[in-house]
Design a protein around this motif. Sequence first.
Motif, mmCIF file in Angstrom:
data_model
loop_
_atom_site.group_PDB
_atom_site.id
_atom_site.type_symbol
_atom_site.label_atom_id
_atom_site.label_comp_id
_atom_site.label_asym_id
_atom_site.label_seq_id
_atom_site.Cartn_x
_atom_site.Cartn_y
_atom_site.Cartn_z
ATOM 1 N N ALA A 78 9.712 40.192 45.264
ATOM 2 C CA ALA A 78 10.079 40.193 46.947
ATOM 3 C C ALA A 78 9.852 39.002 47.917
ATOM 4 N N GLY A 79 9.555 37.739 47.745
ATOM 5 C CA GLY A 79 9.314 36.850 47.968
ATOM 6 C C GLY A 79 7.466 36.648 48.049
ATOM 7 N N TYR A 80 7.040 37.582 47.519
ATOM 8 C CA TYR A 80 5.810 37.185 47.770
ATOM 9 C C TYR A 80 4.617 36.707 46.695
ATOM 10 N N LYS A 81 4.015 35.760 46.913
ATOM 11 C CA LYS A 81 2.649 35.137 46.018
ATOM 12 C C LYS A 81 1.803 36.249 45.284
ATOM 13 N N THR A 82 1.793 36.704 44.501
ATOM 14 C CA THR A 82 1.299 37.931 43.900
ATOM 15 C C THR A 82 0.328 37.550 42.788
ATOM 16 N N GLY A 83 -0.640 37.992 42.821
ATOM 17 C CA GLY A 83 -1.752 37.985 41.771
ATOM 18 C C GLY A 83 -1.563 39.477 41.150
ATOM 19 N N LEU A 84 -2.170 39.155 40.114
ATOM 20 C CA LEU A 84 -2.493 40.017 38.529
ATOM 21 C C LEU A 84 -3.175 39.639 37.769
ATOM 22 N N TYR A 85 -4.077 40.703 38.021
ATOM 23 C CA TYR A 85 -5.096 40.853 37.111
ATOM 24 C C TYR A 85 -5.199 42.259 36.353
ATOM 25 N N THR A 86 -5.791 42.251 35.121
ATOM 26 C CA THR A 86 -5.530 43.393 34.083
ATOM 27 C C THR A 86 -5.887 42.959 32.801
ATOM 28 N N SER A 87 -6.586 43.617 32.235
ATOM 29 C CA SER A 87 -7.198 43.916 31.172
ATOM 30 C C SER A 87 -7.200 45.046 30.472
ATOM 31 N N PRO A 88 -6.893 44.448 28.653
ATOM 32 C CA PRO A 88 -7.189 43.750 27.781
ATOM 33 C C PRO A 88 -6.418 42.780 27.333
ATOM 34 N N HIS A 89 -6.582 41.319 27.351
ATOM 35 C CA HIS A 89 -5.695 40.469 27.388
ATOM 36 C C HIS A 89 -5.029 41.298 25.421
ATOM 37 N N LEU A 90 -3.969 40.277 25.586
ATOM 38 C CA LEU A 90 -3.718 40.269 23.727
ATOM 39 C C LEU A 90 -3.401 39.266 22.938
ATOM 40 N N LYS A 91 -2.829 38.352 23.482
ATOM 41 C CA LYS A 91 -3.559 36.920 23.028
ATOM 42 C C LYS A 91 -4.285 35.926 23.333
ATOM 43 N N ASP A 92 -3.875 35.815 24.479
ATOM 44 C CA ASP A 92 -4.738 34.903 25.287
ATOM 45 C C ASP A 92 -5.250 34.986 26.204
ATOM 46 N N PHE A 93 -6.826 34.975 26.851
ATOM 47 C CA PHE A 93 -7.915 35.381 27.756
ATOM 48 C C PHE A 93 -7.425 35.772 28.838
ATOM 49 N N GLU A 95 -4.413 35.716 30.240
ATOM 50 C CA GLU A 95 -2.848 36.961 30.602
ATOM 51 C C GLU A 95 -3.698 37.581 31.501
ATOM 52 N N ARG A 96 -5.256 37.568 30.708
ATOM 53 C CA ARG A 96 -6.097 38.650 32.377
ATOM 54 C C ARG A 96 -5.697 37.964 33.609
ATOM 55 N N ILE A 97 -5.473 36.760 34.534
ATOM 56 C CA ILE A 97 -4.921 36.806 35.040
ATOM 57 C C ILE A 97 -3.570 35.420 35.204
ATOM 58 N N ARG A 98 -3.209 36.637 36.824
ATOM 59 C CA ARG A 98 -1.944 35.623 36.547
ATOM 60 C C ARG A 98 -1.275 35.368 38.094
ATOM 61 N N VAL A 99 -0.514 34.556 38.807
ATOM 62 C CA VAL A 99 -0.297 33.983 39.506
ATOM 63 C C VAL A 99 1.798 34.076 39.573
ATOM 64 N N ASN A 100 2.221 34.984 40.502
ATOM 65 C CA ASN A 100 3.869 35.444 40.667
ATOM 66 C C ASN A 100 4.508 34.605 38.631
ATOM 67 N N GLY A 101 3.270 36.027 38.296
ATOM 68 C CA GLY A 101 3.810 35.918 35.969
ATOM 69 C C GLY A 101 3.459 34.875 35.580
ATOM 70 N N GLN A 102 2.832 33.574 36.437
ATOM 71 C CA GLN A 102 1.825 32.654 35.604
ATOM 72 C C GLN A 102 1.101 32.779 34.983
ATOM 73 N N MET A 103 0.356 32.059 33.513
ATOM 74 C CA MET A 103 -1.225 32.501 33.127
ATOM 75 C C MET A 103 -1.497 31.177 34.441
ATOM 76 N N ILE A 104 -2.696 31.758 34.265
ATOM 77 C CA ILE A 104 -3.383 29.613 34.962
ATOM 78 C C ILE A 104 -3.839 29.162 33.732
ATOM 79 N N SER A 105 -4.746 27.945 34.606
ATOM 80 C CA SER A 105 -4.425 26.935 33.549
ATOM 81 C C SER A 105 -5.756 26.947 32.444
ATOM 82 N N GLU A 106 -5.399 26.660 31.150
ATOM 83 C CA GLU A 106 -6.830 26.432 30.237
ATOM 84 C C GLU A 106 -7.651 26.217 30.624
ATOM 85 N N GLN A 107 -7.529 24.785 32.188
ATOM 86 C CA GLN A 107 -8.015 23.700 32.857
ATOM 87 C C GLN A 107 -8.308 24.562 33.827
#
Length: 443
Positions: A78-93, A95-107
Amino acid sequence: MNYEPSTMNYVQTIQYLYTQLPMFTRDGASAFKKDLTNTLELCRRLDNPQHKFKSVHVGGTNGKGSTSHMLAAILQTAGYKTGLYTSPHLKDFRERIRVNGQMISEQTVIDFVEDHKADFEEIAPSFFEMTVALAFDVFAKEKVDIAIIEVGLGGRLDSTNVISPLLSVITNIGWDHMNMLGNTLPLIAGEKAGIIKPGIPIVIGEKQEEVAKIFTDKAGETNSKIRFASEQWITEKVKGEKQKEKGNAELLELHIQSKNSELKTYDLALDLPGTYQLKNIKTVLSAIDELREQGFTIADDDIQTALKQVKTLTGLHGRWETLSHDPLTICDTGHNPDGIEEVMKNIASVNYNRLHMVIGMVNDKDTGKVLPMFPKDATYYFCKPDIPRGLDAETMKIQALAHGLTGEAYPSVKEALLSAQKNAGSDDLVFVGGSTFVVAEVV
């Protein structure tokens, strides 16, 4: 090992977090903090990021992950910049924190730990408390329009329960984590109801007679508008020619009709094909209705577009997910009695010759409640998920035998799966599950 944050790479940073902070995956109940003191103090040192973004808080025993991902997919469509916090992760830590579906960076993770390592050593937060603080910090700095925040465990004392959301959601109440939340459904419901806030609307997914009054009483105390999604919608699975024309067995096609006077209807295709999504979709639609009433612009087309591609938009995995077609191999993260019951319904809907069950669990799970729910006419491949809390495969084999389930124990999830697939005929079904941590090793 002595870590110097300034020299740590991503792998070392994650290892630091895993080894230094009390972690539920590893330590079980002892890692669950019985108050919000640590989270509040961490947030205070971060300038209280939890107050700098709008949010929806999603709790419940089962379905809260799927519901959170569906809501996030719809809002970002719908065009909203969307954060998503979930747990646990399956593969990569991350996965718990995403913005518009993209995982946060390693940095981002490296910098956060480097900047706040002294705070961690002083406050001694749990792994989960630290992760929640990181998520809130990210969402505030990214200036998200809205964030979907999934409760970790319970509600009242969960680290996420420091937000003031626009809306609270509780999917359902079932048996899980009784050693921490209580050994009756009303006690568990009381803990989950702890996310209901003064004046904040609440959507309850399933109206369950045993616990409904707990929610209505709490909503009355807090002067919160309450709605039960199961009372608002009639959902039916679409069968026959319509499904065949789509040529995609992975889509669950639904016809949904409201029970109110407006008689709103939806025809939706969902890329999360488990039949338990028929319950979750009602919760999602009631939540979207509430957000619309609060001024969010969400078109019906946004809902339809998003639900066809939840996995693509948000990275959700492990919900009745097909891993292979020859032999047909399906995994699911359902792990408590209600989750296993839904898994059994899905298995019953599949045409197969023989059933092969690759099953592992954690050692604090009440296997006496879960094992009797598994079919006795399947071949079992018992395995231990590769975490410290994993239940020993030989122990599980013995416990399963007492319930008439027979099979062999394997040293790892992957070896159990390989053996099951090798033994399975082309018309057989291989199922992998029993624990989120088993599924994490195969997706």
